[in-house]
Design a protein around this motif. Structure first.
Motif, PDB file in Angstrom:
ATOM      1  N   LEU A 200       0.825  -1.207   0.000  1.00 25.08           N
ATOM      2  CA  LEU A 200       0.000   0.000   0.000  1.00 25.08           C
ATOM      3  C   LEU A 200       0.862   1.260   0.000  1.00 25.08           C
ATOM      4  O   LEU A 200       0.466   2.296  -0.552  1.00 25.08           O
ATOM      5  CB  LEU A 200      -0.933   0.001   1.207  1.00 25.08           C
ATOM      6  N   ALA A 201       2.019   1.202   0.608  1.00 18.79           N
ATOM      7  CA  ALA A 201       2.923   2.351   0.593  1.00 18.79           C
ATOM      8  C   ALA A 201       3.408   2.622  -0.831  1.00 18.79           C
ATOM      9  O   ALA A 201       3.488   3.776  -1.272  1.00 18.79           O
ATOM     10  CB  ALA A 201       4.106   2.092   1.518  1.00 18.79           C
ATOM     11  N   SER A 202       3.696   1.552  -1.555  1.00 20.94           N
ATOM     12  CA  SER A 202       4.100   1.728  -2.959  1.00 20.94           C
ATOM     13  C   SER A 202       2.949   2.291  -3.780  1.00 20.94           C
ATOM     14  O   SER A 202       3.141   3.179  -4.619  1.00 20.94           O
ATOM     15  CB  SER A 202       4.558   0.390  -3.552  1.00 20.94           C
ATOM     16  N   PHE A 203       1.744   1.781  -3.519  1.00 16.90           N
ATOM     17  CA  PHE A 203       0.605   2.292  -4.272  1.00 16.90           C
ATOM     18  C   PHE A 203       0.379   3.777  -3.994  1.00 16.90           C
ATOM     19  O   PHE A 203       0.038   4.544  -4.892  1.00 16.90           O
ATOM     20  CB  PHE A 203      -0.659   1.506  -3.942  1.00 16.90           C
ATOM     21  N   ALA A 204       0.551   4.207  -2.737  1.00 14.03           N
ATOM     22  CA  ALA A 204       0.364   5.617  -2.402  1.00 14.03           C
ATOM     23  C   ALA A 204       1.303   6.494  -3.222  1.00 14.03           C
ATOM     24  O   ALA A 204       0.901   7.551  -3.732  1.00 14.03           O
ATOM     25  CB  ALA A 204       0.592   5.839  -0.916  1.00 14.03           C
ATOM     26  N   ALA A 209       2.020   9.908  -8.203  1.00 12.19           N
ATOM     27  CA  ALA A 209       2.930  10.093  -9.336  1.00 12.19           C
ATOM     28  C   ALA A 209       2.208   9.994 -10.672  1.00 12.19           C
ATOM     29  O   ALA A 209       2.598  10.647 -11.648  1.00 12.19           O
ATOM     30  CB  ALA A 209       4.059   9.064  -9.267  1.00 12.19           C
ATOM     31  N   LEU A 210       1.132   9.194 -10.725  1.00 11.43           N
ATOM     32  CA  LEU A 210       0.407   9.056 -11.995  1.00 11.43           C
ATOM     33  C   LEU A 210      -0.152  10.391 -12.468  1.00 11.43           C
ATOM     34  O   LEU A 210      -0.273  10.638 -13.673  1.00 11.43           O
ATOM     35  CB  LEU A 210      -0.724   8.035 -11.848  1.00 11.43           C
ATOM     36  N   GLN A 211      -0.481  11.284 -11.537  1.00 13.56           N
ATOM     37  CA  GLN A 211      -1.043  12.574 -11.944  1.00 13.56           C
ATOM     38  C   GLN A 211       0.018  13.510 -12.538  1.00 13.56           C
ATOM     39  O   GLN A 211      -0.328  14.519 -13.156  1.00 13.56           O
ATOM     40  CB  GLN A 211      -1.756  13.234 -10.773  1.00 13.56           C
ATOM     41  N   THR A 212       1.293  13.171 -12.360  1.00 12.07           N
ATOM     42  CA  THR A 212       2.324  13.966 -13.033  1.00 12.07           C
ATOM     43  C   THR A 212       2.323  13.709 -14.540  1.00 12.07           C
ATOM     44  O   THR A 212       2.853  14.529 -15.300  1.00 12.07           O
ATOM     45  CB  THR A 212       3.725  13.680 -12.467  1.00 12.07           C
ATOM     46  N   ILE A 213       1.729  12.597 -14.961  1.00  9.18           N
ATOM     47  CA  ILE A 213       1.570  12.380 -16.406  1.00  9.18           C
ATOM     48  C   ILE A 213       0.712  13.490 -16.983  1.00  9.18           C
ATOM     49  O   ILE A 213       1.009  14.053 -18.048  1.00  9.18           O
ATOM     50  CB  ILE A 213       0.937  11.007 -16.693  1.00  9.18           C
ATOM     51  N   GLY A 271       8.884   1.495 -11.815  1.00 10.20           N
ATOM     52  CA  GLY A 271       9.987   2.196 -11.157  1.00 10.20           C
ATOM     53  C   GLY A 271       9.786   2.316  -9.659  1.00 10.20           C
ATOM     54  O   GLY A 271      10.719   2.077  -8.874  1.00 10.20           O
ATOM     55  N   VAL A 272       8.585   2.675  -9.218  1.00 12.45           N
ATOM     56  CA  VAL A 272       8.312   2.787  -7.785  1.00 12.45           C
ATOM     57  C   VAL A 272       8.432   1.429  -7.113  1.00 12.45           C
ATOM     58  O   VAL A 272       9.009   1.301  -6.017  1.00 12.45           O
ATOM     59  CB  VAL A 272       6.923   3.408  -7.536  1.00 12.45           C
ATOM     60  N   CYS A 273       7.900   0.408  -7.747  1.00  8.83           N
ATOM     61  CA  CYS A 273       7.988  -0.935  -7.156  1.00  8.83           C
ATOM     62  C   CYS A 273       9.448  -1.394  -7.053  1.00  8.83           C
ATOM     63  O   CYS A 273       9.864  -1.981  -6.038  1.00  8.83           O
ATOM     64  CB  CYS A 273       7.170  -1.926  -7.975  1.00  8.83           C
TER      65      CYS A 273
END
Length: 382
Positions: A200-204, A209-213, A271-273
Motif C-alpha cells: 500500500l505504501a508503494s501504491f500511495a 505520481a500518476l497525476q504527473t503524467i 519504477g516505484v515498485c
C-alpha cells in the motif's frame, strides 16, 4: 399518423424492447422492414446483428455513410412512463432507441424526396456500449462490401439544450484505455510494519505520481485524464496485505497521448515498485480509440445543422467530450464527423445518460432526421 407521431411510436416500441450487445433482434427487424417498404436495399447480419441500407439516386459517384447504434444497457429501468422496458435488467439508458429511429426517419425522408445525386449507406450498428460493434461490422467487410467516401454519427446530449448542435475539428471524444497493476510485497501484522514490505505504501506513491503524467508530461493544451477507480487487497484492518491490485482507466484525445500515458504509467508503476523492492504486474489495453473529426466533414455537418437548427444554435468548435465512442473505429479507415445533438429540457430535469430513469426526448426525432437528410442533400447535391 403524421411523421413525428410515427417516429415516436416506433421509438417507444424500441424502448419497450431493449436488447444488449449482439442480441439485437427487434431494432434490426424494424429498420429492415421499414426500409424495404420504402424501396431501400437492405443487408442484414452485417457484424452479427447489424443492418445496412443502401439508397441510390441519380448518377452521382459520391457515397456517404450515416451510422446509428442500436444496443441497450444492462440496467433495470425505474421510469414510470407508459413505454417502460419490458425486458428485465435491460433498458435504453443512452438513447440508442432514439438514434436508431432518427436514422430510420432520415432514410424514409430521403427515399421519398430523392433530392440528392449519389449513394447513401444507412448503417445500423450493434454493440456500441461495450465497444465491439463498429469493429465487428468492419471485420465483416463493411467497408469493402458497402464502400463509402466518408461517415457521420450522432449522439443525443442532455447537457445541451434541445435543438443545439455541437461538434469540432480534431479530437471530439476521448479514447478509453483500461489499466491494472498488482503490487506484491510482504504482508504482516499491522503492529510490526518493519517486518514486511507494505504494497500500500508503494501504491500511495504511484497514485500521486500518476497525476504527473497529466500535469508534467502531457501538453496542457490537450486533455488527458488518468483515474484509479478500484483497489483490492488481501489484508485486513489489522494486517498489512501482501498483494494490492489496482484498476482504472485513462482518457486522451490522440494516439500520441495514448502512447505517452501507457509508457509513462508503466515507467512509474515499475519504477516505484523496483525502488521499494516490491514486485509488480502491469497490463494496459486500448478499449476505445479517440474520435478524431475530419475538418472537411465537420464543415459539411455544420452547414447542414445550421440549415435545420439555425446558425445561432450550432457550435462548430465545441469543447471535447471525455466520454468514449466506438465510432472511432470507422475513422481509422475513412474520414468522418461525429456530432452531439442537444436534448436537454428544463422540465425533465435534464436526466443524464446511463441513469435508470433516462428517456429519449422525442421532440428531437424529426429535427434529427431532417438534419441527416439535409446533410445528404448538401453533400450529394444534384
Amino acid at each position: 399518423m403524421d411523421f413525428k407521431e410515427q417516429l415516436t411510436t416506433w421509438r417507444h416500441y424500441l424502448h419497450q424492447h431493449p436488447e444488449t450487445a449482439f442480441e439485437e433482434k427487434t431494432a434490426p427487424k424494424l429498420v429492415a422492414d421499414e426500409m424495404r417498404k420504402a424501396g431501400i436495399k437492405v443487408a442484414k447480419h452485417v457484424g452479427k446483428t447489424g443492418v445496412v441500407g443502401t439508397l441510390r439516386c441519380g448518377e452521382g459517384k459520391g457515397c456517404i455513410g450515416i451510422r446509428a447504434d442500436m444496443d441497450a444497457l444492462p440496467i433495470t429501468e425505474k421510469s414510470t412512463h407508459d413505454h417502460v422496458s419490458l425486458n428485465p435488467g435491460k433498458m435504453h439508458g443512452c438513447g440508442h432507441d432514439g438514434h436508431t429511429i432518427t436514422l430510420l426517419g432520415a432514410a424514409l425522408l430521403l427515399a421519398k424526396e430523392k433530392n440528392f445525386n449519389g449513394t447513401v449507406r444507412f448503417i445500423f450498428q450493434p454493440a456500441e456500449e461495450p465497444g465491439w460493434g463498429a469493429q465487428a461490422m468492419i471485420d465483416d467487410g463493411l467497408l469493402e462490401r458497402f464502400p463509402m467516401d466518408e461517415i457521420y454519427g450522432l449522439h443525443n446530449q442532455p447537457a445541451l439544450q434541445e435543438g443545439k448542435v455541437a461538434t469540432r475539428v480534431g479530437g471530439m471524444k476521448a479514447s478509453e484505455d483500461d489499466f491494472a497493476f498488482t503490487i506484491t510485497g510482504k504482508g504482516g501484522h499491522a503492529s510490526a510494519p518493519q517486518e514486511g514490505n507494505d504494497p500500500l505504501a508503494s501504491f500511495a506513491e504511484i497514485y500521486l505520481a500518476l497525476q504527473t503524467i497529466v500535469s508534467r508530461n502531457a501538453s496542457p493544451q490537450r486533455p488527458v485524464v488518468v483515474s484509479c477507480t478500484e483497489i483490492e487487497t488481501d489484508g485486513a484492518h489489522n494486517a498489512i496485505p501482501t498483494h494490492v491490485t489496482v484498476r482504472g482507466d485513462a482518457r486522451t484525445m490522440s494516439p500520441q497521448d495514448q502512447e505517452l500515458v501507457e509508457r509513462r504509467m508503466r515507467d512509474i508503476v515499475e519504477g516505484v515498485c523496483r525502488m521499494n523492492h516490491a514486485e509488480c504486474e502491469f497490463t494496459y489495453t486500448h478499449e476505445f480509440y479517440p474520435v478524431v473529426n475530419d475538418a472537411a466533414c465537420v464543415q459539411k455537418a455544420v452547414k447542414a445543422a445550421r440549415a435545420v437548427f439555425g446558425e445561432a444554435n450550432v457550435d462548430g468548435n465545441c469543447q471535447p467530450w471525455m466520454a468514449s465512442e466506438d465510432f472511432a473505429a470507422y475513422l481509422k479507415h475513412i474520414p468522418g464527423c461525429y456530432v452531439m445533438l442537444g436534448s436537454g429540457k428544463q422540465a425533465t430535469g435534464n436526466v443524464s445518460l446511463h441513469q435508470n430513469v433516462f428517456d429519449y426526448n422525442d421532440d428531437i426525432l424529426v429535427p434529427g432526421a431532417e438534419f441527416w437528410a439535409e446533410l445528404v442533400k448538401e453533400r450529394l447535391a444534384k
